[in-house]
Design a protein around this motif. Structure first.
Motif, PDB file in Angstrom:
ATOM      1  N   LEU A   1      32.446  33.177  52.957  1.00  0.00           N
ATOM      2  CA  LEU A   1      32.687  34.498  52.384  1.00  0.00           C
ATOM      3  C   LEU A   1      33.476  35.398  53.325  1.00  0.00           C
ATOM      4  O   LEU A   1      34.152  36.330  52.879  1.00  0.00           O
ATOM      5  N   CYS A   2      33.425  35.129  54.617  1.00  0.00           N
ATOM      6  CA  CYS A   2      34.186  35.948  55.558  1.00  0.00           C
ATOM      7  C   CYS A   2      35.671  35.776  55.274  1.00  0.00           C
ATOM      8  O   CYS A   2      36.190  34.666  55.289  1.00  0.00           O
TER       9      CYS A   2
ATOM     10  N   TRP B   1      27.132  49.845  57.369  1.00  0.00           N
ATOM     11  CA  TRP B   1      28.468  50.064  57.928  1.00  0.00           C
ATOM     12  C   TRP B   1      29.505  49.029  57.515  1.00  0.00           C
ATOM     13  O   TRP B   1      30.654  49.099  57.959  1.00  0.00           O
ATOM     14  N   LEU B   2      29.137  48.098  56.668  1.00  0.00           N
ATOM     15  CA  LEU B   2      30.133  47.121  56.217  1.00  0.00           C
ATOM     16  C   LEU B   2      31.208  47.826  55.404  1.00  0.00           C
ATOM     17  O   LEU B   2      30.904  48.671  54.564  1.00  0.00           O
ATOM     18  N   PRO B   3      32.464  47.474  55.636  1.00  0.00           N
ATOM     19  CA  PRO B   3      33.534  48.121  54.871  1.00  0.00           C
ATOM     20  C   PRO B   3      33.439  47.783  53.387  1.00  0.00           C
ATOM     21  O   PRO B   3      32.870  46.753  53.011  1.00  0.00           O
ATOM     22  N   PRO B   4      33.988  48.630  52.539  1.00  0.00           N
ATOM     23  CA  PRO B   4      33.888  48.398  51.093  1.00  0.00           C
ATOM     24  C   PRO B   4      34.607  47.132  50.640  1.00  0.00           C
ATOM     25  O   PRO B   4      34.318  46.617  49.564  1.00  0.00           O
ATOM     26  N   THR B   5      35.521  46.614  51.435  1.00  0.00           N
ATOM     27  CA  THR B   5      36.268  45.404  51.106  1.00  0.00           C
ATOM     28  C   THR B   5      35.538  44.125  51.499  1.00  0.00           C
ATOM     29  O   THR B   5      35.980  43.029  51.152  1.00  0.00           O
ATOM     30  N   CYS B   6      34.438  44.247  52.209  1.00  0.00           N
ATOM     31  CA  CYS B   6      33.726  43.080  52.748  1.00  0.00           C
ATOM     32  C   CYS B   6      33.138  42.211  51.637  1.00  0.00           C
ATOM     33  O   CYS B   6      32.401  42.684  50.768  1.00  0.00           O
ATOM     34  N   ALA B   7      33.451  40.927  51.680  1.00  0.00           N
ATOM     35  CA  ALA B   7      32.960  39.996  50.659  1.00  0.00           C
ATOM     36  C   ALA B   7      31.445  39.894  50.662  1.00  0.00           C
ATOM     37  O   ALA B   7      30.840  39.757  49.603  1.00  0.00           O
TER      38      ALA B   7
ATOM     39  N   ASP C   1      32.988  40.924  41.988  1.00  0.00           N
ATOM     40  CA  ASP C   1      33.879  39.781  42.191  1.00  0.00           C
ATOM     41  C   ASP C   1      34.645  39.921  43.495  1.00  0.00           C
ATOM     42  O   ASP C   1      34.896  41.040  43.961  1.00  0.00           O
ATOM     43  N   LEU C   2      35.067  38.789  44.021  1.00  0.00           N
ATOM     44  CA  LEU C   2      35.930  38.808  45.190  1.00  0.00           C
ATOM     45  C   LEU C   2      37.328  39.244  44.745  1.00  0.00           C
ATOM     46  O   LEU C   2      37.779  38.883  43.663  1.00  0.00           O
ATOM     47  N   PRO C   3      38.029  40.005  45.572  1.00  0.00           N
ATOM     48  CA  PRO C   3      39.368  40.474  45.208  1.00  0.00           C
ATOM     49  C   PRO C   3      40.416  39.374  45.292  1.00  0.00           C
ATOM     50  O   PRO C   3      40.201  38.331  45.914  1.00  0.00           O
ATOM     51  N   TRP C   4      41.565  39.625  44.713  1.00  0.00           N
ATOM     52  CA  TRP C   4      42.651  38.648  44.627  1.00  0.00           C
ATOM     53  C   TRP C   4      43.100  38.127  45.987  1.00  0.00           C
ATOM     54  O   TRP C   4      43.527  36.996  46.098  1.00  0.00           O
ATOM     55  N   TRP C   5      43.018  38.950  47.030  1.00  0.00           N
ATOM     56  CA  TRP C   5      43.518  38.570  48.345  1.00  0.00           C
ATOM     57  C   TRP C   5      42.503  37.772  49.167  1.00  0.00           C
ATOM     58  O   TRP C   5      42.837  37.272  50.232  1.00  0.00           O
TER      59      TRP C   5
ATOM     60  N   GLY D   1      47.406  48.660  48.642  1.00  0.00           N
ATOM     61  CA  GLY D   1      47.999  47.381  48.289  1.00  0.00           C
ATOM     62  C   GLY D   1      47.000  46.285  47.988  1.00  0.00           C
ATOM     63  O   GLY D   1      47.365  45.224  47.496  1.00  0.00           O
ATOM     64  N   ALA D   2      45.742  46.539  48.272  1.00  0.00           N
ATOM     65  CA  ALA D   2      44.718  45.517  48.065  1.00  0.00           C
ATOM     66  C   ALA D   2      44.080  45.591  46.683  1.00  0.00           C
ATOM     67  O   ALA D   2      43.339  44.710  46.294  1.00  0.00           O
TER      68      ALA D   2
END
Length: 150
Positions: free
Chosen positions: A9-10, A72-78, A87-91, A136-137
């Motif tokens: 997941l990382c 503190w995990l960023p909002p983009t963290c899987a 869901d996981l993002p496209w990138w 862009g993400a």
């Protein structure tokens, strides 16, 4: 989920490896652009992952049980996204099939982080971008092209 699945997941963004400051009065988190001394600023991966907790005692081992307590995990963290049922993002490399998409989407710390040894006072390095989704993400490049054409 097996350990290997969990580890996969990382996404290799390195955002969780940036130092954070917690205000003692408000308990609020401030992100910095200062990278842990073990973070490779080019690959955005730990230089000694197997021994990281011995070398950096306050390094947090993320587990499914611990995720709920980590604020503190960023909002983009899987890990965070999966815990929130998203869901996981496209990138994400598991979706795109390519480890470089995390960098191409502007999610990683590549080119944005400062080495711990060069930083000086961490308070001078407080930034907001690790706590936000990069523009862009949000939309895959193919969808962006379709939107412009339509």
């Amino acid at each position: 989920m097996t350990r290997a699945e969990w580890e996969s997941l990382c996404d290799g963004c390195g955002r969780c490896c940036l130092h954070k400051l917690r205000d003692e009065d408000t308990d609020r988190i401030a992100y910095t652009d200062v990278a842990c001394r073990l973070l490779d600023l080019e690959t955005c991966r730990c230089k000694d992952y197997a021994n990281r907790r011995r070398r950096v005692p306050d390094c947090v081992k993320l587990t499914p049980r611990r995720i709920a307590a980590v604020d503190w995990l960023p909002p983009t963290c899987a890990y965070r996204l999966v815990a929130e049922g998203k869901d996981l993002p496209w990138w994400h490399p598991l979706v795109s099939g390519r480890p470089e998409t995390v960098h191409e989407a502007g999610v990683s710390v590549r080119g944005r982080a400062v080495a711990e040894r060069d930083a000086g006072d961490f308070e001078d390095h407080v930034v907001s971008w690790p706590g936000r989704w990069p523009a862009g993400a949000r939309t895959p490049p193919v969808a962006k092209d379709r939107r412009r054409a339509g």
